[in-house]
Design an enzyme around this catalytic site. Structure first.
Site, mmCIF file in Angstrom:
data_model
loop_
_atom_site.group_PDB
_atom_site.id
_atom_site.type_symbol
_atom_site.label_atom_id
_atom_site.label_comp_id
_atom_site.label_asym_id
_atom_site.label_seq_id
_atom_site.Cartn_x
_atom_site.Cartn_y
_atom_site.Cartn_z
ATOM 1 N N PHE A 129 3.374 -1.227 -8.782
ATOM 2 C CA PHE A 129 4.649 -0.776 -8.218
ATOM 3 C C PHE A 129 4.326 0.247 -7.115
ATOM 4 O O PHE A 129 3.511 1.151 -7.334
ATOM 5 C CB PHE A 129 5.496 -0.135 -9.330
ATOM 6 C CG PHE A 129 6.909 0.130 -8.922
ATOM 7 C CD1 PHE A 129 7.846 -0.887 -8.921
ATOM 8 C CD2 PHE A 129 7.307 1.404 -8.537
ATOM 9 C CE1 PHE A 129 9.160 -0.637 -8.545
ATOM 10 C CE2 PHE A 129 8.618 1.658 -8.162
ATOM 11 C CZ PHE A 129 9.543 0.628 -8.164
ATOM 12 N N ASP A 210 0.631 3.969 -16.272
ATOM 13 C CA ASP A 210 2.076 3.993 -16.005
ATOM 14 C C ASP A 210 2.716 3.047 -17.018
ATOM 15 O O ASP A 210 2.536 1.831 -16.939
ATOM 16 C CB ASP A 210 2.323 3.535 -14.557
ATOM 17 C CG ASP A 210 3.804 3.526 -14.190
ATOM 18 O OD1 ASP A 210 4.651 3.454 -15.107
ATOM 19 O OD2 ASP A 210 4.106 3.556 -12.988
ATOM 20 N N TYR A 235 14.738 5.083 -18.478
ATOM 21 C CA TYR A 235 15.973 4.359 -18.163
ATOM 22 C C TYR A 235 15.851 2.844 -18.269
ATOM 23 O O TYR A 235 16.803 2.134 -18.000
ATOM 24 C CB TYR A 235 16.482 4.741 -16.761
ATOM 25 C CG TYR A 235 15.436 4.695 -15.649
ATOM 26 C CD1 TYR A 235 14.999 3.490 -15.133
ATOM 27 C CD2 TYR A 235 14.913 5.863 -15.116
ATOM 28 C CE1 TYR A 235 14.058 3.451 -14.113
ATOM 29 C CE2 TYR A 235 13.973 5.847 -14.102
ATOM 30 C CZ TYR A 235 13.542 4.634 -13.603
ATOM 31 O OH TYR A 235 12.614 4.601 -12.598
ATOM 32 N N LYS A 236 14.675 2.357 -18.660
ATOM 33 C CA LYS A 236 14.513 0.904 -18.801
ATOM 34 C C LYS A 236 14.751 0.542 -20.271
ATOM 35 O O LYS A 236 15.873 0.614 -20.753
ATOM 36 C CB LYS A 236 13.137 0.483 -18.294
ATOM 37 C CG LYS A 236 12.915 0.782 -16.801
ATOM 38 C CD LYS A 236 11.524 0.346 -16.368
ATOM 39 C CE LYS A 236 11.212 0.746 -14.934
ATOM 40 N NZ LYS A 236 11.933 -0.049 -13.935
ATOM 41 N N ARG A 383 13.166 -12.261 -12.389
ATOM 42 C CA ARG A 383 12.719 -11.588 -13.616
ATOM 43 C C ARG A 383 13.827 -11.641 -14.657
ATOM 44 O O ARG A 383 14.975 -11.297 -14.369
ATOM 45 C CB ARG A 383 12.393 -10.112 -13.351
ATOM 46 C CG ARG A 383 11.169 -9.875 -12.525
ATOM 47 C CD ARG A 383 10.747 -8.409 -12.568
ATOM 48 N NE ARG A 383 11.826 -7.458 -12.366
ATOM 49 C CZ ARG A 383 11.665 -6.143 -12.347
ATOM 50 N NH1 ARG A 383 10.468 -5.627 -12.544
ATOM 51 N NH2 ARG A 383 12.677 -5.337 -12.138
HETATM 52 C C1 LIG Z 1 5.902 0.716 -12.775
HETATM 53 C C2 LIG Z 1 6.926 1.670 -12.258
HETATM 54 N N1 LIG Z 1 6.584 2.945 -12.023
HETATM 55 C C3 LIG Z 1 7.482 3.843 -11.537
HETATM 56 C C4 LIG Z 1 8.788 3.456 -11.289
HETATM 57 C C5 LIG Z 1 9.817 4.393 -10.715
HETATM 58 O O1 LIG Z 1 9.549 5.723 -10.797
HETATM 59 P P1 LIG Z 1 10.749 6.803 -10.695
HETATM 60 O O2 LIG Z 1 11.398 6.851 -12.028
HETATM 61 O O3 LIG Z 1 10.089 8.042 -10.285
HETATM 62 O O4 LIG Z 1 11.718 6.305 -9.668
HETATM 63 C C6 LIG Z 1 9.177 2.145 -11.539
HETATM 64 C C7 LIG Z 1 10.588 1.752 -11.284
HETATM 65 O O5 LIG Z 1 11.030 0.677 -11.536
HETATM 66 C C8 LIG Z 1 8.230 1.235 -12.028
HETATM 67 O O6 LIG Z 1 8.565 -0.028 -12.254
#
Ligand SMILES: Cc1ncc(COP(=O)(O)O)c(C=O)c1O
Length: 423
Positions: A129, A210, A235-236, A383
């Site tokens: 990402f 991550d 939030y996911k 997706r």
């Molecule tokens: C793998 C990954 N890392 C980070 C993020 C986003 O980070 P943030 O919460 O700082 O916007 C996402 C958002 O979808 C993501 O899929």
């Protein structure tokens, strides 16, 4: 082996046998849609809404006293939530904290571990990402390290997945940090966290992850695996709401590493209000907090975690594997013009499935218009995330059935010219 039964009644039977089907009633699905986008934004649930409302009421009733007098005290939100998150991530008390945003956590952790390491390079992969690369490049540049020389990108052989061998090939004696996702955001591949951690350690490097696409849907064992640090969002699959507080993990063996982005919320509680000019980080993950906890972005996570704990992370993972297995089976049976871009082995799959088709953008928009909420990742991926919290096998069946109808009637052709939005 039994033949795969692609009938709707078989989907209903699977739901009847599932222990978690009742969870769905705790969530609200907008317009009664089939919601398969929980890997972008999880749904509103009554539990998260209640603990958010509780914090709003405390603000009204207690004012500033709520920092210490609310139940639970706002002041302790980061640590209290962190210890509960530790329970679903295989971490020890003190190793997790709820704080900041995912991207900010990547900045502070990669920065801090770069400073603590002997090497100078960070190993990432080409399917990451983008925010991960932006933050890491900024941290390298801040240390005078040109990303063209010091960001080492492990390559994918098939454009969908990253093998542990590809990570091993990218690592060298110069590696300071190997930073990988647990689950790739596009294909949904679950990487081998244990193997990648071992590869990093064999080269004297730190292993960071991550976990944005696995927290709340995959059972992790971070402490035992020896993972050095990790970040995630809430939030996911955790369903704590848009922009909810993020989280981070620092292995107990690394509690001597200094936070890169220091701030008073990470100061040792005993001296935080003495207002000294010298930063003394709290022990453990808590020291990586930066500024005042965002109370209303953190409060819903209490209720959201009640749901995770009541269901059980192992049960949620089993249910998720069943749903993704079923979805892949239906695609094979009913959508021969589509390819499955997600590994088929359960232990190499996260919570979502990538369906590939040259018209993926138009298909996604046609599905949304028919009440099936999915998302599109250019150039060719739809997706589908059957979140185990509120998606049933029958919902999966309906989504595939809708896609079959769209393809049969060429309904997606009307959407080819519409604007490409990626949400
Ligand atoms: C793998 C990954 N890392 C980070 C993020 C986003 O980070 P943030 O919460 O700082 O916007 C996402 C958002 O979808 C993501 O899929």
């Amino acid at each position: 082996m039994d033949e795969f039964d692609a009938s709707r009644s078989a989907a209903r039977m699977r739901d009847a046998e599932s222990a978690l089907t009742g969870l769905q009633a705790r969530f609200d699905t907008p317009d009664d849609a089939t919601y398969l986008d929980g890997n972008s934004l999880g749904l509103h649930g009554e539990d998260a809404a209640e603990t958010l409302q509780r914090a709003v009421d405390q603000w009204r009733d207690l004012g500033i006293e709520a920092w210490t007098e609310a139940d639970p005290p706002w002041f302790d939100y980061g640590e209290l939530l962190g210890d509960r998150l530790a329970g679903i991530l295989g971490a020890k008390p003190g190793e997790c904290v709820a704080a900041n945003s995912t991207t900010v956590n990547i900045h502070t952790l990669v920065g801090g571990f770069l400073d603590a390491a002997d090497g100078t390079d960070v190993v990432v992969n080409e399917l990451d990402f983008p925010t991960d690369h932006y933050a890491i490049c900024a941290q390298l540049e801040a240390r005078g390290l040109d990303p063209d020389d010091h960001l080492v990108v492990a390559e994918s052989e098939d454009g969908r997945t990253i093998t542990s061998d590809a990570v091993a090939d990218a690592v060298s004696e110069d590696t300071a940090v190997v930073f990988m996702p647990s689950v790739l955001y596009r294909s949904g591949q679950l990487l081998d966290v244990d193997a990648i951690t071992d590869i990093a350690h064999e080269h004297g490097a730190y292993a960071g992850f991550d976990l944005a696409h696995s927290v709340g849907v995959v059972d992790h064992d971070l402490h035992r695996a020896g993972v050095d640090f990790a970040v995630w969002c809430s939030y996911k699959y955790l369903n704590a709401g848009p922009g909810a507080v993020a989280g981070l993990f620092v292995h107990e063996d690394n509690w001597d590493v200094d936070p890169h982005l220091a701030g008073w919320w990470g100061n040792d509680d005993a001296t935080q209000f003495q207002m000294e000019q010298h930063f003394r980080p709290a022990e453990g993950a808590a020291g990586w907090q930066i500024g005042t906890v965002n109370v209303f972005s953190a409060a819903p996570l209490f209720g959201a975690l009640d749901v995770v704990e009541a269901a059980g992370i192992d049960e949620l993972r089993d249910h998720s594997v069943s749903l993704t297995w079923y979805l892949i089976g239906l695609v094979d049976e009913r959508l021969p013009e589509c390819a499955v871009g997600t590994p088929r082995e359960a232990d190499r799959r996260g919570g979502h499935v990538a369906i590939e088709h040259p018209d993926a953008g138009a298909l996604s928009r046609a599905l949304r218009d028919r009440g099936v909420v999915v998302d599109y990742r250019p150039p060719n991926v739809v997706r589908l995330a059957p979140s185990p919290y509120y998606v049933s096998h029958e919902d999966v069946w309906s989504a595939v059935d809708e896609l079959r109808e769209i393809l049969d009637s060429d309904a997606h052709e009307d959407y080819r010219e519409t604007e490409q939005t990626v949400t």
